[in-house]
Design a protein around this motif. Structure first.
Motif, PDB file in Angstrom:
ATOM      1  N   ASN A 152       0.838  -1.188   0.000  1.00 17.12           N
ATOM      2  CA  ASN A 152       0.000   0.000   0.000  1.00 17.12           C
ATOM      3  C   ASN A 152       0.878   1.245   0.000  1.00 17.12           C
ATOM      4  O   ASN A 152       1.834   1.332   0.770  1.00 17.12           O
ATOM      5  N   PHE A 153       0.529   2.207  -0.841  1.00 16.75           N
ATOM      6  CA  PHE A 153       1.329   3.431  -0.909  1.00 16.75           C
ATOM      7  C   PHE A 153       0.768   4.495   0.022  1.00 16.75           C
ATOM      8  O   PHE A 153      -0.386   4.896  -0.090  1.00 16.75           O
ATOM      9  N   GLY A 174      -4.505   6.874   7.365  1.00 14.11           N
ATOM     10  CA  GLY A 174      -5.339   5.694   7.502  1.00 14.11           C
ATOM     11  C   GLY A 174      -4.754   4.469   6.826  1.00 14.11           C
ATOM     12  O   GLY A 174      -4.932   3.339   7.308  1.00 14.11           O
ATOM     13  N   ILE A 175      -4.048   4.680   5.727  1.00 13.15           N
ATOM     14  CA  ILE A 175      -3.439   3.554   5.014  1.00 13.15           C
ATOM     15  C   ILE A 175      -2.440   2.826   5.895  1.00 13.15           C
ATOM     16  O   ILE A 175      -2.366   1.588   5.894  1.00 13.15           O
ATOM     17  N   GLU A 176      -1.668   3.564   6.664  1.00 13.82           N
ATOM     18  CA  GLU A 176      -0.685   2.913   7.526  1.00 13.82           C
ATOM     19  C   GLU A 176      -1.364   2.073   8.602  1.00 13.82           C
ATOM     20  O   GLU A 176      -0.906   0.969   8.934  1.00 13.82           O
ATOM     21  N   GLY A 177      -2.470   2.563   9.154  1.00 14.56           N
ATOM     22  CA  GLY A 177      -3.214   1.761  10.115  1.00 14.56           C
ATOM     23  C   GLY A 177      -3.840   0.539   9.467  1.00 14.56           C
ATOM     24  O   GLY A 177      -3.837  -0.567  10.040  1.00 14.56           O
ATOM     25  N   MET A 178      -4.381   0.704   8.270  1.00 15.43           N
ATOM     26  CA  MET A 178      -4.973  -0.413   7.541  1.00 15.43           C
ATOM     27  C   MET A 178      -3.935  -1.485   7.244  1.00 15.43           C
ATOM     28  O   MET A 178      -4.214  -2.690   7.333  1.00 15.43           O
ATOM     29  N   THR A 179      -2.737  -1.060   6.882  1.00 16.79           N
ATOM     30  CA  THR A 179      -1.661  -2.009   6.598  1.00 16.79           C
ATOM     31  C   THR A 179      -1.360  -2.877   7.812  1.00 16.79           C
ATOM     32  O   THR A 179      -1.201  -4.105   7.703  1.00 16.79           O
ATOM     33  N   ARG A 180      -1.258  -2.255   8.978  1.00 14.73           N
ATOM     34  CA  ARG A 180      -0.979  -3.014  10.191  1.00 14.73           C
ATOM     35  C   ARG A 180      -2.066  -4.060  10.447  1.00 14.73           C
ATOM     36  O   ARG A 180      -1.779  -5.203  10.797  1.00 14.73           O
ATOM     37  N   ALA A 181      -3.326  -3.644  10.293  1.00 15.37           N
ATOM     38  CA  ALA A 181      -4.434  -4.559  10.543  1.00 15.37           C
ATOM     39  C   ALA A 181      -4.462  -5.696   9.528  1.00 15.37           C
ATOM     40  O   ALA A 181      -4.666  -6.871   9.880  1.00 15.37           O
ATOM     41  N   GLY A 190       0.108 -16.460   4.956  1.00 16.82           N
ATOM     42  CA  GLY A 190       1.368 -16.229   4.244  1.00 16.82           C
ATOM     43  C   GLY A 190       1.372 -14.980   3.396  1.00 16.82           C
ATOM     44  O   GLY A 190       2.219 -14.832   2.514  1.00 16.82           O
ATOM     45  N   ILE A 191       0.426 -14.071   3.653  1.00 22.53           N
ATOM     46  CA  ILE A 191       0.331 -12.830   2.880  1.00 22.53           C
ATOM     47  C   ILE A 191       1.005 -11.710   3.656  1.00 22.53           C
ATOM     48  O   ILE A 191       0.639 -11.418   4.801  1.00 22.53           O
ATOM     49  N   ARG A 192       1.978 -11.080   3.038  1.00 21.60           N
ATOM     50  CA  ARG A 192       2.693  -9.957   3.651  1.00 21.60           C
ATOM     51  C   ARG A 192       2.077  -8.639   3.195  1.00 21.60           C
ATOM     52  O   ARG A 192       1.734  -8.485   2.015  1.00 21.60           O
ATOM     53  N   CYS A 249       9.402  -9.457   6.071  1.00 20.08           N
ATOM     54  CA  CYS A 249       9.043  -8.045   6.254  1.00 20.08           C
ATOM     55  C   CYS A 249       7.541  -7.894   6.068  1.00 20.08           C
ATOM     56  O   CYS A 249       7.027  -8.090   4.967  1.00 20.08           O
ATOM     57  N   THR A 250       6.845  -7.526   7.126  1.00 23.13           N
ATOM     58  CA  THR A 250       5.408  -7.294   7.015  1.00 23.13           C
ATOM     59  C   THR A 250       4.926  -6.410   8.152  1.00 23.13           C
ATOM     60  O   THR A 250       5.551  -6.345   9.221  1.00 23.13           O
ATOM     61  N   GLY A 251       3.831  -5.691   7.897  1.00 21.20           N
ATOM     62  CA  GLY A 251       3.193  -4.887   8.925  1.00 21.20           C
ATOM     63  C   GLY A 251       3.890  -3.584   9.243  1.00 21.20           C
ATOM     64  O   GLY A 251       3.616  -2.984  10.286  1.00 21.20           O
ATOM     65  N   HIS A 252       4.759  -3.107   8.336  1.00 17.74           N
ATOM     66  CA  HIS A 252       5.540  -1.914   8.646  1.00 17.74           C
ATOM     67  C   HIS A 252       5.516  -0.903   7.500  1.00 17.74           C
ATOM     68  O   HIS A 252       5.024  -1.175   6.412  1.00 17.74           O
ATOM     69  N   ASP A 253       6.096   0.266   7.794  1.00 20.40           N
ATOM     70  CA  ASP A 253       6.174   1.377   6.848  1.00 20.40           C
ATOM     71  C   ASP A 253       7.620   1.544   6.413  1.00 20.40           C
ATOM     72  O   ASP A 253       8.520   1.602   7.262  1.00 20.40           O
TER      73      ASP A 253
END
Length: 261
Positions: A152-153, A174-181, A190-192, A249-253
């Motif tokens: 997500n950009f 909001g995108i950053e919060g959505m990414t974490r969730a 297995g989806i990053r 690498c997952t759940g981060h910015d």
């Protein structure tokens, strides 16, 4: 020269060869660089956009010398029914989607006093809502394949509290919060999921509308590295995060902003 030099030295990721990639807003600007970068990795790339002329020209240019010419589909991302239909067609044609790059956005300027409920809804639809529904649409094929990547950009704008784009910054935060969730909920399959946060990227649109000489000087003055960040630099980070090299690498910015503070 800087962009072509960066591209000529770009890493090749064997794990991306043959991957089924979907890029939103892939016809111009950063999106064009993303589409080109994945094609050069040997991926099977589909991209959606509303800029038909630019997108078709890109397909024609990238079709030369590659086994997998990119597939372009016109899609208004604010129309969720159309988005779902287009993604369904791409999934059927490709047999699934391994990598979704949610790139499309629009940073039109606006003052707080001028925002109406209708404009609010439009800006959220343009900059936030479609990312969720695109991810929702590709998730089943990723689960069936045993994994996938959603990128997500975001935007550095809300980290800096830039003026006159409050709705854009609201969506990007909001995108950053959505990414974490999403990373939590989809990780068991297995989806990053990560957020890419570009800085002040030098694109034709930004240069035409916002990045005049004074704004360019201000950007450079506030960056640790005193060169403009190019679309190819964003693409380089995107390729890494999409590849198996970034498998944990997952759940981060992840920022690509030349240290803009």
């Amino acid at each position: 020269m800087q962009a072509s030099l960066t591209a000529s030295r770009a890493a090749i990721y064997p794990s991306l060869a043959g991957k089924r990639v979907l890029v939103t807003g892939g016809g111009s600007g950063i999106g064009e660089a993303l589409t080109e970068a994945f094609v050069r990795q040997g991926a099977r790339v589909a991209f959606v956009d509303i800029a038909d002329e630019a997108s078709r020209s890109l397909v024609e240019r990238l079709a030369e010398g590659t086994d997998h010419a990119p597939l372009y589909r016109h899609c208004d991302l604010t129309n969720i029914d159309q988005l779902r239909s287009v993604i369904s067609d791409i999934v059927e044609q490709f047999g699934g989607v391994d990598v979704l790059v949610n790139n499309a956005a629009n940073d039109d300027r606006h003052a707080i006093a001028d925002v109406t409920p209708e404009y609010w809804d439009n800006r959220i639809a343009v900059n936030l809502r479609h990312l969720f529904f695109a991810a929702q649409a590709v998730a089943p094929s990723m689960k069936q394949a045993g994994g996938g990547v959603i990128l997500n950009f975001g935007s550095i704008s809300w980290h800096l509290a830039l003026p006159d784009i409050v709705l854009y910054q609201t969506a990007k935060a909001g995108i950053e919060g959505m990414t974490r969730a999403m990373a939590r909920d989809l990780g068991e399959h297995g989806i990053r999921v990560n957020t890419i946060v570009p800085g002040g990227i030098k694109t034709p649109r930004q240069d035409m509308l916002w990045h005049d000489d004074s704004e360019t000087a201000r950007i450079l003055a506030n960056q640790c590295l005193k060169e403009r960040v190019m679309p190819a630099d964003v693409a380089a980070l995107t390729l890494f995060l999409a590849s198996d090299d970034a498998r944990m690498c997952t759940g981060h910015d992840y920022f690509v902003d030349a240290g803009w503070r």
